[in-house]
Motif scaffolding. Sequence first.
Motif, PDB file in Angstrom:
ATOM      1  N   THR A   1      -9.089 -12.035  -9.252  1.00 41.81           N
ATOM      2  CA  THR A   1      -9.042 -10.963  -8.260  1.00 41.81           C
ATOM      3  C   THR A   1      -9.751 -11.408  -6.984  1.00 41.81           C
ATOM      4  O   THR A   1     -10.544 -12.348  -6.982  1.00 41.81           O
TER       5      THR A   1
ATOM      6  N   LYS B   1       0.826  -1.209   0.000  1.00 40.46           N
ATOM      7  CA  LYS B   1       0.000   0.000   0.000  1.00 40.46           C
ATOM      8  C   LYS B   1       0.861   1.260   0.000  1.00 40.46           C
ATOM      9  O   LYS B   1       0.515   2.258  -0.647  1.00 40.46           O
TER      10      LYS B   1
ATOM     11  N   SER C   1     -10.761  -9.558  -2.756  1.00 36.48           N
ATOM     12  CA  SER C   1     -11.015  -8.282  -2.088  1.00 36.48           C
ATOM     13  C   SER C   1      -9.734  -7.474  -1.908  1.00 36.48           C
ATOM     14  O   SER C   1      -9.752  -6.238  -2.004  1.00 36.48           O
ATOM     15  N   LEU C   2      -8.602  -8.154  -1.686  1.00 39.76           N
ATOM     16  CA  LEU C   2      -7.342  -7.436  -1.503  1.00 39.76           C
ATOM     17  C   LEU C   2      -6.894  -6.773  -2.803  1.00 39.76           C
ATOM     18  O   LEU C   2      -6.586  -5.571  -2.817  1.00 39.76           O
TER      19      LEU C   2
ATOM     20  N   THR D   1      -8.340   0.016  -6.321  1.00 35.72           N
ATOM     21  CA  THR D   1      -9.078   1.218  -5.919  1.00 35.72           C
ATOM     22  C   THR D   1      -8.141   2.240  -5.284  1.00 35.72           C
ATOM     23  O   THR D   1      -8.235   3.449  -5.551  1.00 35.72           O
ATOM     24  N   LEU D   2      -7.229   1.760  -4.454  1.00 35.64           N
ATOM     25  CA  LEU D   2      -6.253   2.644  -3.821  1.00 35.64           C
ATOM     26  C   LEU D   2      -5.375   3.321  -4.876  1.00 35.64           C
ATOM     27  O   LEU D   2      -5.061   4.515  -4.768  1.00 35.64           O
TER      28      LEU D   2
ATOM     29  N   GLN E   1      -8.614  -6.047  -5.415  1.00 42.61           N
ATOM     30  CA  GLN E   1      -9.571  -5.015  -5.806  1.00 42.61           C
ATOM     31  C   GLN E   1      -9.376  -3.746  -4.982  1.00 42.61           C
ATOM     32  O   GLN E   1      -9.452  -2.630  -5.507  1.00 42.61           O
ATOM     33  N   SER E   2      -9.089  -3.919  -3.691  1.00 38.40           N
ATOM     34  CA  SER E   2      -8.865  -2.742  -2.845  1.00 38.40           C
ATOM     35  C   SER E   2      -7.582  -2.019  -3.241  1.00 38.40           C
ATOM     36  O   SER E   2      -7.508  -0.780  -3.178  1.00 38.40           O
TER      37      SER E   2
END
Length: 240
Positions: free
Chosen positions: A184, A166, A186-187, A193-194, A189-190
């Motif tokens: 993909t 991140k 949830s990680l 988005t980040l 995809q997040s």
Amino acid sequence: DPHTFEAGAKVSQTVSSARLVVQNGLGYDSYMNKIEAATPSSARKVIVVQHLLGLPDSTANPHLWYDPGTVPKVARAVADDLSRLAPAHAAVFSANLARFTASLQPWLEAIASARAAYAGTPVATTEPVAAYLIEAMGLDDLTPFVFQADVMNGVDPSPQDVTTEKALLTGNRVKAFVYNEQVTDSLTQSLATLSHGHDVPVVGVYETMPTPGYHYQTWMVAEVRSIVRALADHVSTTHL
């Protein structure tokens, strides 16, 4: 997900009746070994790309088709084995090999052009799907490989590794974020988005060839162009 694919009866029947089989190796398609063992044939020729390239079982990245040095060697091996299986058509196989090799030139030229312009440019990734291509382009993948391997193998990365990933996206340390568009969670995809939220272009790469409208050569050229578009024009490409 090819890593978790299990062959059904139709695939098993196709493989068992084949006279020439090409498989990746490195544990990527181990189901092929089971099918071949269950239907032995002295007439069947099997090309294991891992062995063709002389790679040890410890090789961490199995996505060999993204390496521009791999495909010409595989094509040569295929042509040679086809000529042994059908010697009367050896001239045809040789001509097809030359035609195929020439068709790779636009991809190789695109890689060389990207390397000349962007060598050393830092990027982040989720897993090593396109790692061989990224390396050939001269880009610097800052994502720790342990993080990539965990994502590739369906293991939750450690909180420390997630924090490191991140920070690459939020700290203006990379010029593009490359992820596996076909697998993909949830990680990932997040993280995409980040990336969007911090003005980092996002590039989706494909583990298996996108269809319709592509063959191997145009697929690989499209992947290079998507990455270059992110670096040159700050444009995301999440779907081919």
